[in-house]
Design a protein around this motif. Sequence first.
Motif, PDB file in Angstrom:
ATOM      1  N   ASN A   1       0.822  -1.216   0.000  1.00 23.38           N
ATOM      2  CA  ASN A   1       0.000   0.000   0.000  1.00 23.38           C
ATOM      3  C   ASN A   1       0.853   1.261   0.000  1.00 23.38           C
ATOM      4  O   ASN A   1       0.470   2.270  -0.591  1.00 23.38           O
ATOM      5  N   GLN A   2       2.019   1.204   0.633  1.00 25.61           N
ATOM      6  CA  GLN A   2       2.912   2.360   0.607  1.00 25.61           C
ATOM      7  C   GLN A   2       3.453   2.616  -0.794  1.00 25.61           C
ATOM      8  O   GLN A   2       3.641   3.764  -1.191  1.00 25.61           O
ATOM      9  N   PHE A   3       3.697   1.551  -1.561  1.00 27.46           N
ATOM     10  CA  PHE A   3       4.131   1.720  -2.949  1.00 27.46           C
ATOM     11  C   PHE A   3       3.081   2.498  -3.729  1.00 27.46           C
ATOM     12  O   PHE A   3       3.404   3.367  -4.532  1.00 27.46           O
ATOM     13  N   HIS A   4       1.818   2.187  -3.497  1.00 28.17           N
ATOM     14  CA  HIS A   4       0.725   2.847  -4.217  1.00 28.17           C
ATOM     15  C   HIS A   4       0.630   4.337  -3.881  1.00 28.17           C
ATOM     16  O   HIS A   4       0.123   5.119  -4.679  1.00 28.17           O
ATOM     17  N   GLU A   5       1.104   4.715  -2.704  1.00 32.44           N
ATOM     18  CA  GLU A   5       0.990   6.099  -2.263  1.00 32.44           C
ATOM     19  C   GLU A   5       2.134   6.991  -2.748  1.00 32.44           C
ATOM     20  O   GLU A   5       2.075   8.213  -2.592  1.00 32.44           O
ATOM     21  N   VAL A   6       3.166   6.398  -3.330  1.00 33.84           N
ATOM     22  CA  VAL A   6       4.320   7.181  -3.778  1.00 33.84           C
ATOM     23  C   VAL A   6       3.929   8.009  -4.998  1.00 33.84           C
ATOM     24  O   VAL A   6       3.369   7.498  -5.960  1.00 33.84           O
ATOM     25  N   GLU A   7       4.228   9.299  -4.920  1.00 36.54           N
ATOM     26  CA  GLU A   7       3.972  10.187  -6.061  1.00 36.54           C
ATOM     27  C   GLU A   7       5.054   9.949  -7.111  1.00 36.54           C
ATOM     28  O   GLU A   7       6.249   9.977  -6.810  1.00 36.54           O
ATOM     29  N   LEU A   8       4.620   9.689  -8.330  1.00 38.40           N
ATOM     30  CA  LEU A   8       5.578   9.433  -9.405  1.00 38.40           C
ATOM     31  C   LEU A   8       6.235  10.739  -9.843  1.00 38.40           C
ATOM     32  O   LEU A   8       5.570  11.658 -10.299  1.00 38.40           O
TER      33      LEU A   8
ATOM     34  N   PHE B   1       0.097  -6.527  -8.216  1.00 40.63           N
ATOM     35  CA  PHE B   1       0.768  -5.377  -7.614  1.00 40.63           C
ATOM     36  C   PHE B   1       2.052  -5.026  -8.362  1.00 40.63           C
ATOM     37  O   PHE B   1       2.266  -3.872  -8.738  1.00 40.63           O
ATOM     38  N   VAL B   2       2.900  -6.019  -8.598  1.00 40.19           N
ATOM     39  CA  VAL B   2       4.168  -5.766  -9.293  1.00 40.19           C
ATOM     40  C   VAL B   2       3.900  -5.235 -10.700  1.00 40.19           C
ATOM     41  O   VAL B   2       4.531  -4.271 -11.149  1.00 40.19           O
ATOM     42  N   THR B   3       2.934  -5.834 -11.389  1.00 40.73           N
ATOM     43  CA  THR B   3       2.591  -5.391 -12.745  1.00 40.73           C
ATOM     44  C   THR B   3       2.163  -3.927 -12.734  1.00 40.73           C
ATOM     45  O   THR B   3       2.623  -3.128 -13.555  1.00 40.73           O
ATOM     46  N   LYS B   4       1.293  -3.571 -11.800  1.00 40.05           N
ATOM     47  CA  LYS B   4       0.790  -2.187 -11.750  1.00 40.05           C
ATOM     48  C   LYS B   4       1.892  -1.191 -11.416  1.00 40.05           C
ATOM     49  O   LYS B   4       2.018  -0.157 -12.075  1.00 40.05           O
ATOM     50  N   ILE B   5       2.705  -1.501 -10.414  1.00 34.35           N
ATOM     51  CA  ILE B   5       3.763  -0.567 -10.006  1.00 34.35           C
ATOM     52  C   ILE B   5       4.769  -0.369 -11.139  1.00 34.35           C
ATOM     53  O   ILE B   5       5.120   0.759 -11.474  1.00 34.35           O
TER      54      ILE B   5
ATOM     55  N   VAL C   1      12.485   6.164  -3.486  1.00 26.11           N
ATOM     56  CA  VAL C   1      11.493   5.696  -2.523  1.00 26.11           C
ATOM     57  C   VAL C   1      11.168   4.224  -2.793  1.00 26.11           C
ATOM     58  O   VAL C   1      11.076   3.416  -1.864  1.00 26.11           O
ATOM     59  N   PHE C   2      11.030   3.868  -4.071  1.00 25.77           N
ATOM     60  CA  PHE C   2      10.740   2.474  -4.427  1.00 25.77           C
ATOM     61  C   PHE C   2      11.877   1.546  -3.991  1.00 25.77           C
ATOM     62  O   PHE C   2      11.622   0.458  -3.485  1.00 25.77           O
ATOM     63  N   TYR C   3      13.119   1.988  -4.168  1.00 24.12           N
ATOM     64  CA  TYR C   3      14.253   1.161  -3.730  1.00 24.12           C
ATOM     65  C   TYR C   3      14.221   0.956  -2.220  1.00 24.12           C
ATOM     66  O   TYR C   3      14.476  -0.144  -1.722  1.00 24.12           O
TER      67      TYR C   3
END
Length: 197
Positions: A71-78, A126-130, A85-87
């Motif tokens: 869920n934290q991955f989903h909240e990261v602003e691209l 999840f991995v596909t979407k991110i 942040v992803f790393y």
Amino acid sequence: MQYLKDEVRDKIRKEAIKEFRTVGYKGASIRTIASNSNTSVGNLYKYFDSKEALYEDIIGSVYNRLMNYINQFHEVELNDKACNVFYKLTEEVTGIFKESSLEIAILLNKSQGSKYENCKNTFIDFVTKIVTDIMCYHLSTQGKVLQDNFLIYLLANNLVESISIIVDQKNDGEEVRSLILSIIDILYKDIEKKLNV
């Protein structure tokens, strides 16, 4: 009133982990777990209401920790700093794999019949979407568009299946973590070139 003893609960959990690891949730027997724990089935039920409750006690917290990071991955602003942040989040997730590789092996490989039986699909999606979101953002900064994310989906399947095999075959937490990071690097390094965009 009889007080529940931590030692008995821990012994039940330890034997349940062995049973779930060997035969999976669906094949696990409360009688076998009780017998191997040197307790009666009735006494086991004083600690855990059902096989499902026992499985939840063992697997639920690990699954919830993983989902919290997802869920934290989903909240990261691209933006340009998102990769950092992803790393960092990836390091946190691989840390969970290091600490709880046995529970994750059960979660990914032995959950048939439980509420977690479709967790692999959840992780693949999840991995596909991110990765798709990251690639779409990255390509947009170059004036390019991702036409199709099927290869990203295939890579996500490979990643989740590879992790399933790693946690099933390897017991050392640090080795598990290292292997997962290596697989991520192999699958996703220079992904833009792989996508032929």
